[in-house]
Write a protein that holds these residues in place. Structure first.
Motif, PDB file in Angstrom:
ATOM      1  N   ILE A  14       0.834  -1.196   0.000  1.00  0.00           N
ATOM      2  CA  ILE A  14       0.000   0.000   0.000  1.00  0.00           C
ATOM      3  C   ILE A  14       0.864   1.239   0.000  1.00  0.00           C
ATOM      4  N   SER A  15       1.910   1.229   0.811  1.00  0.00           N
ATOM      5  CA  SER A  15       2.800   2.376   0.871  1.00  0.00           C
ATOM      6  C   SER A  15       3.445   2.615  -0.482  1.00  0.00           C
ATOM      7  N   CYS A  16       3.778   1.535  -1.170  1.00  0.00           N
ATOM      8  CA  CYS A  16       4.375   1.692  -2.489  1.00  0.00           C
ATOM      9  C   CYS A  16       3.407   2.366  -3.439  1.00  0.00           C
ATOM     10  N   GLU A  17       2.158   1.959  -3.380  1.00  0.00           N
ATOM     11  CA  GLU A  17       1.176   2.522  -4.290  1.00  0.00           C
ATOM     12  C   GLU A  17       0.948   3.998  -4.004  1.00  0.00           C
ATOM     13  N   ALA A 184      -8.257  11.739   8.637  1.00  0.00           N
ATOM     14  CA  ALA A 184      -9.663  11.711   8.217  1.00  0.00           C
ATOM     15  C   ALA A 184      -9.798  11.467   6.718  1.00  0.00           C
ATOM     16  N   GLN A 185      -8.669  11.365   6.004  1.00  0.00           N
ATOM     17  CA  GLN A 185      -8.712  11.176   4.559  1.00  0.00           C
ATOM     18  C   GLN A 185      -9.213   9.775   4.231  1.00  0.00           C
ATOM     19  N   PRO A 186      -9.795   9.585   3.038  1.00  0.00           N
ATOM     20  CA  PRO A 186     -10.230   8.242   2.635  1.00  0.00           C
ATOM     21  C   PRO A 186      -9.050   7.286   2.593  1.00  0.00           C
ATOM     22  N   LYS A 187      -9.212   6.118   3.178  1.00  0.00           N
ATOM     23  CA  LYS A 187      -8.109   5.172   3.262  1.00  0.00           C
ATOM     24  C   LYS A 187      -8.208   4.146   2.133  1.00  0.00           C
ATOM     25  N   ASN A 188      -7.071   3.533   1.827  1.00  0.00           N
ATOM     26  CA  ASN A 188      -7.037   2.490   0.820  1.00  0.00           C
ATOM     27  C   ASN A 188      -7.850   1.290   1.310  1.00  0.00           C
ATOM     28  N   PRO A 189      -8.801   0.808   0.523  1.00  0.00           N
ATOM     29  CA  PRO A 189      -9.660  -0.293   0.990  1.00  0.00           C
ATOM     30  C   PRO A 189      -8.898  -1.577   1.281  1.00  0.00           C
ATOM     31  N   ILE A 190      -7.774  -1.816   0.575  1.00  0.00           N
ATOM     32  CA  ILE A 190      -6.979  -3.018   0.838  1.00  0.00           C
ATOM     33  C   ILE A 190      -6.400  -2.951   2.245  1.00  0.00           C
ATOM     34  N   ILE A 220     -14.609  -8.691   4.857  1.00  0.00           N
ATOM     35  CA  ILE A 220     -15.016  -9.478   3.687  1.00  0.00           C
ATOM     36  C   ILE A 220     -15.856  -8.633   2.738  1.00  0.00           C
ATOM     37  N   ALA A 221     -16.790  -7.865   3.284  1.00  0.00           N
ATOM     38  CA  ALA A 221     -17.636  -7.005   2.443  1.00  0.00           C
ATOM     39  C   ALA A 221     -16.789  -6.000   1.674  1.00  0.00           C
ATOM     40  N   LEU A 222     -15.811  -5.429   2.348  1.00  0.00           N
ATOM     41  CA  LEU A 222     -14.930  -4.447   1.706  1.00  0.00           C
ATOM     42  C   LEU A 222     -14.056  -5.114   0.652  1.00  0.00           C
ATOM     43  N   HIS A 226     -14.118  -4.485  -3.569  1.00  0.00           N
ATOM     44  CA  HIS A 226     -12.960  -4.021  -4.340  1.00  0.00           C
ATOM     45  C   HIS A 226     -12.151  -5.173  -4.947  1.00  0.00           C
ATOM     46  N   ASN A 227     -12.719  -6.369  -4.962  1.00  0.00           N
ATOM     47  CA  ASN A 227     -12.081  -7.544  -5.547  1.00  0.00           C
ATOM     48  C   ASN A 227     -10.690  -7.774  -4.968  1.00  0.00           C
ATOM     49  N   ASN A 228     -10.592  -7.696  -3.666  1.00  0.00           N
ATOM     50  CA  ASN A 228      -9.323  -7.873  -2.954  1.00  0.00           C
ATOM     51  C   ASN A 228      -9.216  -9.331  -2.511  1.00  0.00           C
ATOM     52  N   GLN A 229      -8.694 -10.172  -3.411  1.00  0.00           N
ATOM     53  CA  GLN A 229      -8.642 -11.607  -3.157  1.00  0.00           C
ATOM     54  C   GLN A 229      -7.681 -11.954  -2.034  1.00  0.00           C
ATOM     55  N   TYR A 230      -6.615 -11.187  -1.902  1.00  0.00           N
ATOM     56  CA  TYR A 230      -5.600 -11.483  -0.885  1.00  0.00           C
ATOM     57  C   TYR A 230      -6.188 -11.388   0.526  1.00  0.00           C
ATOM     58  N   SER A 231      -6.812 -10.256   0.815  1.00  0.00           N
ATOM     59  CA  SER A 231      -7.415 -10.091   2.145  1.00  0.00           C
ATOM     60  C   SER A 231      -8.606 -11.029   2.334  1.00  0.00           C
TER      61      SER A 231
END
Length: 458
Positions: A14-17, A184-190, A220-222, A226-231
């Motif tokens: 995430i930090s890389c992105e 308070a900023q929007p966070k990365n969903p992953i 799981i819902a999140l 966002h199609n986050n298969q890893y999490s």
């Protein structure tokens, strides 16, 4: 608890992105020649196909201009990340260190922080918790230097996992909650899904199953959104652990199966192994010993191929329980001894104490930095007070000078007025004297004239 360590790497990626455009600081303002879209594609490819992302990065690195240090740093970082997904930690550390050296040479604080975060992740996965903590603390400090404190959330999550693996659930939960509340900023969903999984782990270890399941369902819902298969595969693995501990083997088997299927689709080696261990435990609880033994031996083989102490620890423990149920106590004891030996290597008291020592030193450094800031502010206030005192003194002296000038002016005006009055008195006295003389002359003249008349008349 240990089987969740790959969650660490999500925070690193995430930090890389987030730093695709990075801050190069005032010392180095040259931008990357490669477009941001190229780095974004490589980042996304690392999750789906680490080998392809690695090959693409190596190809670009070979054709890159030697002066383009920004692109070079990012490409080496992504190569290191691809090796981590392949659990080839020596190569990952090699590329991360090269990227870190380049970033430090140009004071590229954003990437220094990202790479330290990734190195902390690698050392955490390999059980080198002291080295992991040192790199993670360095990441926090460099995010501050880069002026991007909002990026610290992934690192805070990783530090929380370090404490989770040291069985300090309270401390781990504190870091996870800080990771969610850093800004308070929007966070990365992953990352949010990852942190929710980790919070569920803390609740599971504290026997708060309802809270753990609620956190997992949110994750799981999140992840599905966002199609986050890893999490997602990790969430189902933790859910399987919860159901197994509560004795609901059917739901546990279903959750582990989902986790394995998702991990197979994403070619996530460690998650496949963790899901298999979970399935083996469920089968053992259902007295299906032969099937459980199959899973245990399969995981042990996978662990030996990748030289993963984490997987070996869990595999030996599972095999120990299986052979105990098969009444083969000799093999059961051998596997249990291997399990204890590996566990002690990874979680001995010396390492734990080193972690706490590093944390205390970091806190001491922070306190010193805060004290320096306080001293700096006090000096600035003192200088301002001195300036204010000097200005006040000048102002008072100016007022005194003005007052003295005014008084002097008043004295001059009073002296001038007195001189004028004296002059007027002199003129008035002279006028009165002249009038008296004229009157006397007139009277004398009248007497003279009257006397002459009387004499003539006489």
């Amino acid at each position: 608890m240990k089987t969740i360590l790959p969650l660490l790497f999500v925070g690193a990626i995430i930090s890389c992105e987030k730093s695709a455009n990075g801050s190069t600081t005032a010392e180095y303002d040259k931008t990357a020649t490669l477009p941001d879209s190229t780095f974004a594609k490589i980042h996304n490819q690392i999750y789906d196909n680490p080998s392809a992302a690695q090959a693409r990065s190596l190809s670009l690195l070979d054709s890159l201009d030697a002066n383009d240090k920004i692109s070079r740093i990012k490409l080496m970082k992504y190569i290191g990340s691809s090796y981590v997904f392949e659990t080839n930690y020596p190569e990952a550390i090699k590329y991360y260190n090269e990227a870190l050296a380049e970033a430090e040479s140009i004071h590229f604080y954003d990437e220094i922080a990202n790479i330290n975060n990734n190195l902390g992740t690698v050392f955490n996965e390999s059980g080198s918790y002291t080295s992991a903590y040192i790199h993670l603390v360095a990441a926090l400090d460099n995010y501050e230097l880069a002026g991007t404190p909002e990026k610290k959330e992934g690192t805070l999550n990783n530090i929380g996992l370090t404490y989770l693996n040291l069985n300090n659930h309270k401390k781990a939960l504190e870091y996870f909650e800080r990771a969610l509340d850093t800004s308070a900023q929007p966070k990365n969903p992953i990352l949010v899904a990852t942190i929710l999984n980790n919070i569920a782990l803390c609740y599971t270890n504290e026997k708060k199953q309802a809270a753990a399941l609620e956190s997992l369902n949110n994750s799981i819902a999140l992840s599905e959104q966002h199609n986050n298969q890893y999490s997602l595969c990790i969430s189902y693995k933790i859910m399987g652990d919860i159901h197994q501990s509560s004795g609901d083997f059917e739901k546990a088997f279903e959750a582990y199966t989902k986790s394995e299927r998702i991990a197979q689709e994403g070619q996530l080696f460690q998650q496949i192994a963790f899901a298999k261990i979970g399935l083996g435990r469920v089968l053992l609880d259902q007295t299906n010993v032969d099937e459980a033994l199959k899973y245990g031996l399969e995981v042990l083989k996978m662990a030996e191929e990748k030289n993963s102490n984490l997987l070996k620890t869990d595999a030996h423990f599972l095999l120990s329980m299986i052979y105990q149920q098969k009444k083969d106590y000799q093999k059961s004891l051998e596997h249990f001894q291997q399990h204890v030996r590996l566990k002690e290597e990874m979680n001995n008291n010396t390492i734990v104490n080193q972690i706490y020592d590093v944390e205390l030193k970091h806190l001491d450094q922070l306190n010193n930095m805060q004290q320096l800031e306080i001293d700096k502010k006090e000096l600035a206030i003192s200088n301002k007070n001195n300036l204010l005192f000097f200005m006040s003194l000048v102002f008072i002296l100016l007022l005194i000078g003005l007052y003295l000038a005014y008084r002097n002016h008043q004295h001059k005006q009073a002296a001038k007025l007195r001189g004028t009055l004296i002059e007027m008195n002199k003129k008035r006295s002279n006028a009165a004297l002249e009038a008296e003389i004229r009157e006397r002359k007139r009277i004398g003249q009248n007497l003279h004239d009257s006397l002459g008349y009387l004499l003539s008349l006489a």
